[in-house]
Design a protein around this motif. Structure first.
Motif, mmCIF file in Angstrom:
data_model
loop_
_atom_site.group_PDB
_atom_site.id
_atom_site.type_symbol
_atom_site.label_atom_id
_atom_site.label_comp_id
_atom_site.label_asym_id
_atom_site.label_seq_id
_atom_site.Cartn_x
_atom_site.Cartn_y
_atom_site.Cartn_z
ATOM 1 N N LEU A 11 0.823 -1.222 0.008
ATOM 2 C CA LEU A 11 0.021 0.007 0.141
ATOM 3 C C LEU A 11 0.994 1.172 0.115
ATOM 4 O O LEU A 11 1.865 1.325 0.731
ATOM 5 N N ASP A 12 0.555 2.136 -0.825
ATOM 6 C CA ASP A 12 1.242 3.468 -0.811
ATOM 7 C C ASP A 12 0.374 4.389 0.078
ATOM 8 O O ASP A 12 -0.691 3.889 0.681
ATOM 9 N N SER A 13 0.710 5.460 0.181
ATOM 10 C CA SER A 13 0.050 6.516 1.102
ATOM 11 C C SER A 13 -1.395 6.668 0.818
ATOM 12 O O SER A 13 -2.225 6.743 1.908
ATOM 13 N N GLN A 14 -1.732 6.753 -0.495
ATOM 14 C CA GLN A 14 -3.119 7.193 -0.676
ATOM 15 C C GLN A 14 -3.822 5.704 -0.381
ATOM 16 O O GLN A 14 -5.042 6.149 0.157
ATOM 17 N N ALA A 15 -3.315 4.695 -0.568
ATOM 18 C CA ALA A 15 -4.168 3.485 -0.152
ATOM 19 C C ALA A 15 -4.359 3.331 0.948
ATOM 20 O O ALA A 15 -5.499 3.069 1.774
ATOM 21 N N LEU A 16 -3.312 3.551 1.895
ATOM 22 C CA LEU A 16 -3.278 3.465 3.320
ATOM 23 C C LEU A 16 -4.546 4.464 4.051
ATOM 24 O O LEU A 16 -5.286 4.320 4.841
ATOM 25 N N SER A 17 -4.276 5.689 3.414
ATOM 26 C CA SER A 17 -5.316 6.843 3.878
ATOM 27 C C SER A 17 -6.618 6.424 3.355
ATOM 28 O O SER A 17 -7.583 6.634 4.411
ATOM 29 N N LEU A 18 -6.977 5.807 2.394
ATOM 30 C CA LEU A 18 -8.344 5.324 2.071
ATOM 31 C C LEU A 18 -8.698 4.250 3.058
ATOM 32 O O LEU A 18 -9.661 4.194 3.496
ATOM 33 N N LEU A 19 -7.787 3.392 3.474
ATOM 34 C CA LEU A 19 -8.178 2.418 4.532
ATOM 35 C C LEU A 19 -8.512 3.096 5.756
ATOM 36 O O LEU A 19 -9.262 2.645 6.634
ATOM 37 N N LEU A 20 -7.614 3.997 6.275
ATOM 38 C CA LEU A 20 -7.944 4.965 7.493
ATOM 39 C C LEU A 20 -9.258 5.496 7.588
ATOM 40 O O LEU A 20 -9.736 5.905 8.642
ATOM 41 N N ARG A 21 -9.560 6.067 6.348
ATOM 42 C CA ARG A 21 -10.872 6.656 6.279
ATOM 43 C C ARG A 21 -12.052 5.889 6.236
ATOM 44 O O ARG A 21 -12.964 6.241 5.692
ATOM 45 N N SER A 22 -11.952 4.505 6.239
ATOM 46 C CA SER A 22 -13.007 3.360 6.051
ATOM 47 C C SER A 22 -13.435 3.588 4.748
ATOM 48 O O SER A 22 -14.809 3.198 4.637
ATOM 49 N N ASP A 23 -12.664 3.712 3.728
ATOM 50 C CA ASP A 23 -13.228 3.590 2.225
ATOM 51 C C ASP A 23 -13.631 2.187 2.301
ATOM 52 O O ASP A 23 -12.908 0.997 2.391
ATOM 53 N N ARG A 24 -14.835 1.730 1.986
ATOM 54 C CA ARG A 24 -15.851 0.478 1.689
ATOM 55 C C ARG A 24 -15.057 -0.426 0.625
ATOM 56 O O ARG A 24 -14.304 -1.405 0.686
ATOM 57 N N GLN A 25 -14.520 0.361 -0.669
ATOM 58 C CA GLN A 25 -13.916 -0.262 -1.684
ATOM 59 C C GLN A 25 -12.507 -0.890 -1.192
ATOM 60 O O GLN A 25 -12.005 -2.137 -1.570
ATOM 61 N N THR A 46 5.069 5.034 4.896
ATOM 62 C CA THR A 46 3.913 5.042 4.398
ATOM 63 C C THR A 46 2.938 5.645 5.697
ATOM 64 O O THR A 46 1.776 6.358 5.427
ATOM 65 N N VAL A 47 3.143 5.027 6.757
ATOM 66 C CA VAL A 47 2.172 5.221 7.951
ATOM 67 C C VAL A 47 2.373 6.995 8.250
ATOM 68 O O VAL A 47 1.437 7.406 8.582
ATOM 69 N N VAL A 48 3.757 7.295 8.582
ATOM 70 C CA VAL A 48 3.731 8.738 8.701
ATOM 71 C C VAL A 48 3.175 9.623 7.524
ATOM 72 O O VAL A 48 2.598 10.648 7.960
#
Length: 135
Positions: A11-25, A46-48
Motif C-alpha cells: 500500500l502506498d500513502s493514498q491506499a493507506l489513507s483510504l483504508l484509514l478513512r474506512s473507504d468501503r472499496q 507510509t504510515v507517517v
C-alpha cells in the motif's frame, strides 16, 4: 496471458489513507487479499505520510495491527539510491519516500502488486518489476 496472482500487496500513502478513512472499496480489497493469505505490506514511512491531524489514533493502531508494517533497512536506503539513479537521476528530496517504499516492495515475495495513486512515480522507480493498480 493473465498475470500471476500477487504474493505481496503493498500500500502506498493514498491506499493507506483510504483504508484509514474506512473507504468501503479499499476495506473490501484488503480483506479479500488477507483471506487468500497474501500479506498486505506497508512501510513505516507510509504510515507517517498517510496520517493527518484528523486520523483517529485507535483506528490507526487497529488498522496497522491487521497489516504487516515493514521497517526501512540500510539495504533499502541503498536500493532506493540506485532506483533514483536508474530512473534518470530523480532527486531524493522529492522522491525519497517513494523510492524507499519501492525498495521495500522489491524485497517482498513476488509477484508484488502495489496499490497507488502515483502510477508514474512507481513506473519510473520499478519499471515492470511490480504490478501497479490505481486507487
Amino acid at each position: 496471458m493473465k498475470e500471476p496472482a500477487a504474493r505481496s500487496l503493498v500500500l502506498d500513502s493514498q491506499a493507506l489513507s483510504l483504508l484509514l478513512r474506512s473507504d468501503r472499496q479499499m476495506i473490501t480489497r484488503i480483506e479479500a487479499t488477507r483471506r487468500v493469505g497474501v500479506p498486505v505490506l506497508v512501510s513505516t514511512l507510509t504510515v507517517v505520510e498517510s496520517v493527518c491531524g484528523k486520523t483517529d489514533g485507535a483506528r490507526l493502531r487497529w488498522t496497522l495491527s491487521r497489516l504487516q508494517v515493514q521497517d526501512v533497512t540500510q539495504a533499502d536506503s541503498l536500493t532506493a539510491v540506485r532506483l533514483l539513479s536508474d530512473a534518470g537521476g530523480l532527486h531524493g528530496h522529492k522522491y525519497a519516500i517513494d523510492a524507499l517504499v519501492a525498495a521495500m516492495a522489491l524485497r517482498s515475495p513476488t509477484p508484488v502488486l502495489v496499490l497507488t495513486s502515483d502510477r508514474d512515480d512507481w513506473a519510473k522507480l520499478c519499471g515492470d518489476h511490480v504490478q501497479i493498480k490505481d486507487v
